[in-house]
Enzyme design. Structure first.
Site, mmCIF file in Angstrom:
data_model
loop_
_atom_site.group_PDB
_atom_site.id
_atom_site.type_symbol
_atom_site.label_atom_id
_atom_site.label_comp_id
_atom_site.label_asym_id
_atom_site.label_seq_id
_atom_site.Cartn_x
_atom_site.Cartn_y
_atom_site.Cartn_z
ATOM 1 C CG HIS A 88 1.959 -26.928 -24.900
ATOM 2 N ND1 HIS A 88 2.093 -26.806 -26.272
ATOM 3 C CD2 HIS A 88 2.856 -26.065 -24.376
ATOM 4 C CE1 HIS A 88 3.034 -25.928 -26.550
ATOM 5 N NE2 HIS A 88 3.511 -25.455 -25.412
ATOM 6 C CG ASP A 95 0.090 -27.770 -28.838
ATOM 7 O OD1 ASP A 95 -0.501 -27.798 -27.745
ATOM 8 O OD2 ASP A 95 1.212 -27.256 -28.998
ATOM 9 N N GLY A 128 7.840 -20.175 -23.399
ATOM 10 C CA GLY A 128 6.995 -18.987 -23.251
ATOM 11 C C GLY A 128 6.533 -18.444 -24.582
ATOM 12 C CG ASN A 129 8.828 -17.361 -28.170
ATOM 13 O OD1 ASN A 129 10.007 -17.422 -27.831
ATOM 14 N ND2 ASN A 129 8.282 -16.253 -28.656
ATOM 15 C CB SER A 130 4.035 -22.264 -26.141
ATOM 16 O OG SER A 130 5.102 -23.166 -26.162
ATOM 17 C CG LEU A 160 -9.976 -47.804 -30.304
ATOM 18 C CD1 LEU A 160 -8.717 -48.336 -29.647
ATOM 19 C CD2 LEU A 160 -10.528 -48.825 -31.285
ATOM 20 N N GLY A 161 -13.301 -45.755 -27.734
ATOM 21 C CA GLY A 161 -14.200 -45.765 -26.592
ATOM 22 C C GLY A 161 -13.598 -46.472 -25.399
#
Length: 410
Positions: A155, A185, A258-260, A315-316
Site C-alpha cells: 500500500h 501487503d 508513515g511507519n508503513s 476465478l478469472g
C-alpha cells in the site's frame, strides 16, 4: 471492529468525489480501483503536499491505485535470482534471548537498514477539464541486500509512477518495483546501489509475547529514522484490514502514518516484522501490527522469481459491488451484491459459463455480499480445485462448477 482496523497508510491523498464504476458487463478497463474491479478505498495519512503545478483546482478521489507499477521488473527473466539475506550467524542468540546491548545500541545498529520511501502519482479527474494533481506519499522500507533490494508495503507504493528511496545518510535513489502483492501487503523494490547495510533477519517463529522490540520508520512522512519501543503484545492475530484477512504480529511500539514498510526489530538487532497496520480508534493506544518476517521472506522470494506470489487461486473474473439502492438504480439492477463485470478469456469461469452481469450469491459455503467476500472465500481453495458457485442471472439461481486458475497479478 472491522471499520477500526486500517492500514497505517502513508499515501498523502486528498478526499474528494469518487466517480462511479461502470455498469456490470462494461469493459474491464473502465472499472476504477484495484485490478479486481473493486471500488476505491479511502486512504489515511498525514503531511499532505502537492508537488507539481495544478492545471485546475480539483477534488481528487481517494483511490486505491492498482497496477501501473513504476519499472515493473520480473526477475525470473534474468534466469531466476535469489535474495541473499543477511541472516543471523549460526549459533547466535535467537530472538528469544536477552541482549547485553542497550536499546540505544540496537537502534544505532539497525537504523542504517531502514529507508524513507516517497512516491508520486499524477491523477487526472475527468469531471474537470484538464484537472490534474501530482499526489505525494511517504512510507518506509527495509534494506534486504547490499546491492539494493528493499522491502516495503504494497500500500506504500501502490500505483506510484515514481518512487524515491532516501538512505540513512540522506542519499537518494530512484526505485523500481520488482513485484508487489496486495494480499500479503508486501512489495519488493530495487535501487541501483551497492555497499548498503542490510537488516539481519530473525526468525518470527521463535518470537515470544513480552519480548522488547523497537520500530524504526518514517512517521508522518517527514520524520525518517524515528525509533519507538514496546513489546510483542500478541502473535498470530487474525484480523481483517480493509477487508483483507491477514495474520499479523501485535506490538505496543508506537506506530504512526508513515511507519508503513518500516522494521520491527528485537533486542538482538534482528528484523522480526514489517510494520503495516494500526488500530485507529482514538480511545485505543499501543495497538500496532507487523507482518512476520518469515511470511515476508516467502513472499519476497516469489516476487523476485516470478513477479507475483504463486499458488494463489483465481476465478478469472473482475467484479464490482453494488452496495446501495442509488447505485443499483444507476446500473439498472434490482438487487444489491457483487456482480461480474468481465470474464477472462480461457478462464475457468468462462469454461463454466459465467457471464458478465451475473450476481454472485455464494462461493462454496461462503455467502457473498462484497468483493472482499470473494477474495477471502477463495483463500480456502487451491489452484486446480473445482468450486461450486451460485449466481443470480435474470432472477434465476444457477449453479456453476468453476475450476480455479492461478492468479498472476497483485
Amino acid at each position: 471492529m472491522e471499520n477500526k482496523w486500517e492500514y497505517d497508510y502513508s499515501g498523502l491523498y486528498q478526499n474528494g468525489y469518487d466517480p462511479a464504476p461502470p455498469a456490470p458487463g462494461a469493459p474491464a478497463g473502465q472499472t476504477p480501483g484495484g485490478p479486481a474491479g473493486e471500488p476505491p478505498r479511502k486512504k489515511r495519512g498525514a503531511a499532505k503536499r502537492i508537488l507539481a503545478a495544478v492545471l485546475a483546482l480539483v477534488l481528487v478521489a481517494a483511490v486505491s491505485f492498482g497496477g501501473g507499477y513504476a519499472g515493473y521488473l520480473v526477475a525470473s527473466k534474468n534466469g531466476g535470482q535469489t535474495v541473499m539475506y543477511q541472516a543471523a550467524p549460526s549459533g547466535s542468540a535467537t530472538s528469544t534471548s536477552s541482549s547485553t546491548g542497550s536499546l540505544a545500541d540496537v537502534a544505532s545498529a539497525v537504523s542504517p537498514s531502514v529507508v524513507v520511501v516517497t512516491t508520486e502519482q499524477l491523477v487526472t479527474n475527468n469531471y474537470f477539464w484538464g484537472g490534474q494533481q501530482v499526489l505525494s506519499g511517504a512510507g518506509s522500507g527495509v534494506i534486504l541486500t547490499t546491492d539494493g533490494y528493499i522491502v516495503t508495503n504494497y500500500h506504500v507504493v501502490e500505483g506510484a509512477q515514481q518512487i524515491t528511496v532516501t538512505l540513512h545518510d540522506d542519499s537518494t535513489y530512484t526505485a523500481t518495483v520488482v513485484g508487489a502483492d496486495q494480499q500479503s501487503d508486501i512489495a519488493l523494490l530495487k535501487i541501483d546501489a551497492t555497499g548498503l547495510t542490510p537488516a539481519v533477519l530473525g526468525d518470527s517463529d521463535n518470537v515470544q509475547v513480552g519480548e522488547v522490540v523497537i520500530a524504526v520508520g518514517n512517521p508522518m512522512g517527514t520524520l525518517g529514522g524515528t525509533v519507538t519501543d514496546g513489546i510483542v503484545s500478541a502473535l498470530n492475530r487474525d484480523i481483517s484490514v480493509e477487508g483483507n484477512q491477514m495474520t499479523l504480529m501485535q506490538t505496543s511500539a508506537a506506530i504512526s502514518p508513515g511507519n508503513s514498510g518500516g522494521g520491527l526489530f528485537n533486542t538482538n538487532g534482528e528484523l522480526i516484522g514489517i510494520v503495516n497496520a494500526k488500530y485507529s480508534d482514538e480511545e485505543a493506544e499501543g495497538l500496532g501490527f507487523a507482518i512476520p518476517v518469515n511470511t515476508m521472506k516467502t513472499v519476497v522470494q516469489d516476487l523476485l522469481e516470478n513477479g507475483y506470489v504463486t499458488g494463489r487461486p483465481a476465478l478469472g473474473i473482475t467484479v464490482i459491488t453494488v452496495g446501495d439502492v442509488q447505485t443499483a438504480m444507476q446500473y439498472g439492477v434490482s438487487s444489491l451484491g457483487v456482480y461480474v463485470n468481465s470474464v477472462d478469456a480461457g478462464s475457468g469461469a468462462e469454461a463454466a459459463g459465467m457471464k458478465a452481469g451475473d450476481r454472485i450469491v455464494s462461493i462454496g459455503t461462503q455467502l457473498v455480499e462484497t468483493t472482499d467476500d470473494v477474495t477471502n472465500a477463495l483463500k480456502a481453495y487451491n489452484v486446480g480445485d473445482v468450486v461450486e458457485i451460485q449466481v443470480d442471472r435474470d432472477r434465476e439461481l444457477i449453479t456453476l462448477q468453476v475450476t480455479l486458475g492461478e492468479k498472476t497479478g497483485a
